[in-house]
Each structure stands twice: as C-alpha cells, then as structure tokens.
Motif scaffolding. Structure first.
Motif, PDB file in Angstrom:
ATOM      1  N   ILE A  26      48.766  40.606  34.401  1.00 20.04           N
ATOM      2  CA  ILE A  26      48.763  41.561  33.311  1.00 20.04           C
ATOM      3  C   ILE A  26      49.379  42.851  33.677  1.00 20.04           C
ATOM      4  O   ILE A  26      50.164  43.395  33.077  1.00 20.04           O
ATOM      5  N   CYS A  27      48.805  43.547  34.725  1.00 17.09           N
ATOM      6  CA  CYS A  27      48.960  45.087  34.955  1.00 17.09           C
ATOM      7  C   CYS A  27      49.864  45.020  36.399  1.00 17.09           C
ATOM      8  O   CYS A  27      50.179  46.211  36.847  1.00 17.09           O
ATOM      9  N   THR A  70      40.422  44.541  34.922  1.00 15.90           N
ATOM     10  CA  THR A  70      39.589  43.421  34.817  1.00 15.90           C
ATOM     11  C   THR A  70      40.081  41.981  34.267  1.00 15.90           C
ATOM     12  O   THR A  70      39.237  41.129  34.056  1.00 15.90           O
ATOM     13  N   SER A  71      41.317  41.657  34.204  1.00 14.76           N
ATOM     14  CA  SER A  71      41.710  40.456  33.877  1.00 14.76           C
ATOM     15  C   SER A  71      41.328  39.352  34.980  1.00 14.76           C
ATOM     16  O   SER A  71      41.476  39.528  35.996  1.00 14.76           O
ATOM     17  N   HIS A 128      37.915  42.299  46.396  1.00  9.54           N
ATOM     18  CA  HIS A 128      37.384  41.102  45.205  1.00  9.54           C
ATOM     19  C   HIS A 128      35.886  40.870  45.381  1.00  9.54           C
ATOM     20  O   HIS A 128      34.863  40.692  44.718  1.00  9.54           O
ATOM     21  N   VAL A 129      35.781  40.433  46.808  1.00 12.27           N
ATOM     22  CA  VAL A 129      34.333  39.823  47.400  1.00 12.27           C
ATOM     23  C   VAL A 129      33.273  41.298  47.060  1.00 12.27           C
ATOM     24  O   VAL A 129      32.146  40.860  46.715  1.00 12.27           O
ATOM     25  N   LEU A 130      33.658  42.256  47.780  1.00 16.49           N
ATOM     26  CA  LEU A 130      32.993  43.364  47.741  1.00 16.49           C
ATOM     27  C   LEU A 130      32.296  43.817  46.110  1.00 16.49           C
ATOM     28  O   LEU A 130      31.291  44.037  45.852  1.00 16.49           O
ATOM     29  N   ARG A 137      32.605  40.519  32.013  1.00 11.67           N
ATOM     30  CA  ARG A 137      32.489  39.327  32.002  1.00 11.67           C
ATOM     31  C   ARG A 137      32.046  38.383  31.071  1.00 11.67           C
ATOM     32  O   ARG A 137      31.791  37.265  30.889  1.00 11.67           O
ATOM     33  N   ALA A 138      31.432  39.287  29.815  1.00 12.37           N
ATOM     34  CA  ALA A 138      30.722  38.587  28.775  1.00 12.37           C
ATOM     35  C   ALA A 138      31.210  39.193  27.385  1.00 12.37           C
ATOM     36  O   ALA A 138      31.358  40.406  27.386  1.00 12.37           O
TER      37      ALA A 138
END
Length: 312
Positions: free
Chosen positions: A235-236, A220-221, A245-247, A21-22
């Motif tokens: 992307i993939c 991770t896109s 996603h939430v977990l 994320r960074a």
C-alpha cells in the motif's frame, strides 16, 4: 523545565492497538476519539508552554501520585518556591455554559467537572505536604487550549479558575516570574517519591476480533510482500525488518492480552506464523523478562519506567 514526559494513557494505547487489528465498536470509537482530542490538547498546552519558556520552573507532566491508598492523575503540576499549581487541561471545543455548579454544552450536562477534579487532586497534594511537614500554598487552574472553546458563565470563581487559549501565554509568563529554587527542590523530591505507574488495563481481548499477521509499521496494512529478512508494504511501499515486526507484535500482544504471559507460540499465532519460531524466540529476549525456562518458557514484557530529569 519539563521533568517528565507526556504519554498517552494505557486505555488510549489499548484502543489504538486494538483499532489496528479489529473493527472498533461504536462506543470504542467514541472513546478513542475523545482520548485523541484530549491528548492533542495536552500537546498543544506543552507547545505553548515551550514557546513562553519554563527553564526556571519545575514542571511535572502526566503523572499519577499516590496518597494513602488512592491514586490521582495530574495533567500538569508546576512547582515554585511558594506555590504548587495544578493545571487540568481540557481540549473542549464549542459553546459551553457553567451554571449552578454544572457544565453544559448546548442543553447537555457533561459528567466530568474539571473544578471538582482539580480540587480532589489539590486535596491529595495537601495531604502529602502535611505528612512531610511542608508549608506551601496550592492552587489550580483549568486550561482550555482549543481556540474554538467558548464559555458563558456568571460564576466569578469559575472565571477566576478558567484560562482560555488567548490568556495562556500571559498565564505562563506570570508563573515564570516566580522563583523555583531551594524550597522547590525539596518539594520536587517529595512529589517524585509519591509518583507511581499508571494502573494497567487489565481486560483481555477476544482473540476472534483480531486479524492475525504482520502489519506495515507505517500504515498498519496487512498487505505485505515478504522477503527473507524483511517485508515491503503493497500500500505505502514501506520496508520493515522481520525483527521490527516481531518486536511490534510483542508489544501489541502485551497490550491486548495483559493477563497472559508471553510465549513464542502465542506471538507466532499472533503474526500468523509468518516468521520462524527461532526468530521469535531471539527477539522476545530483547524486550522481555524470562519467567521460567524450558520448552514452554514464558516471558513478561519489561515495564516502562517514568523517567525524571534532574533539577540540579
């Protein structure tokens, strides 16, 4: 047999999570690269040990032990009836030199001395055994699983303690010949009683560094096509459920903000409000412990426990 799993360190997990994320600083990138290499070396050690076999041995991997108030991390600890061996694993590559009690690569002296590290760990084990009135030998070796590691030294002690890639199978076969029965069972129990969780990474991340939103759980896109209950990565083409996603976001948030309680509002902000609040609340309860009820309920993610296989 392997009694414990091998896991990435908390620092390793933190930097991997942050990198999703960074943009990492140069120092963070170097550290993550070093941790990746180290973990790859430990996995290679496990693979070679697996091929030789360890069914008659008791092997701890990646453990932290506590003696008095001090903690010591051990890459691998092999228990037999007569001797406990510590293996310090170094995935070094290149031309190294050991001279006058220092390690060098080229003309650069490296700060970590695996001989000193191993001796410190041995001293902690001896203290534990003495306190429990256990009379057993202790020994250590430094394992270099990378085939591109070259060592030049005239130090006989360093040579004795160094096991390079081409000697690893024979080293494991020699240990395999030792018994690990009744006395070993008691020693395993004492070591288990002194295993503690790895210290947590305790620095919160600057939120302004992070990109909010849901990410593809494969590549991770952030480029996702949302549907009612899932997303598809542009992307993939990987598909992920909103639940997953939430977990994943909850786990990542707990790694990046270890000093903060988990709340539905925080997780919503973390994923850029891309799912409903009720959905977030529902899945928080699956992997978190409730701290307090009410409109402003807070949670703590359930801590992972170091599992130990039975030797009976």
């Amino acid at each position: 047999m392997f009694l414990t799993e091998r896991n990435k360190s908390n620092e390793h997990i933190y930097l991997e999570t942050l990198s999703k994320r960074a943009i990492l600083t140069q120092e963070e990138e170097k550290k993550l690269s070093r941790l990746n290499r180290g973990f790859e070396g430990e996995q290679l050690y496990d693979q070679i040990f697996d091929k030789v076999g360890h069914q008659n041995l008791n092997v701890f991997r990646d453990i932290w032990i506590q003696a008095d108030k001090s903690l010591t991390q051990i890459d691998a600890l092999i228990v037999t009836d007569e001797t406990v061996f510590i293996n310090e694993i170094k995935n070094y590559s290149g031309n190294y030199k050991y001279e006058n009690n220092t390690w060098q690569i080229g003309k650069i002296q490296i700060s970590d001395d695996p001989i000193i590290q191993s001796k410190r760990a041995i001293s902690k084990l001896i203290k534990i055994f003495l306190e429990n009135k256990i009379n057993i030998k202790t020994d250590f070796n430094i394992i270099f699983p990378n085939p591109y590691f070259i060592l030049s030294t005239d130090d006989n002690y360093c040579r004795l303690k160094t096991i390079k890639r081409e000697l690893m199978k024979q080293y494991f076969r020699n240990i395999q010949q030792l018994t690990s029965l009744n006395n070993a069972e008691r020693i395993v129990q004492i070591i288990q009683d002194h295993i503690v969780l790895e210290p947590k990474h305790t620095t919160n991340t600057d939120p302004s560094r992070l990109t909010p939103g849901r990410q593809c759980l494969k590549c991770t896109s952030f480029e996702l096509t949302p549907k009612r209950y899932s997303t598809t990565c542009n992307i993939c083409n990987h598909k992920s459920l909103n639940k997953d996603h939430v977990l994943s976001a909850i786990r990542d948030y707990s790694v990046l903000f270890p000093l903060e309680n988990i709340t539905a509002r925080n997780i919503l902000s973390f994923i850029n409000n891309e799912v409903s609040k009720s959905t977030v609340k529902r899945y928080i309860q699956e992997i978190c412990l409730l701290n307090n009820r009410g409109r402003h309920a807070t949670y703590t993610i359930e801590p992972a426990q170091k599992s130990l296989k039975s030797i009976s």
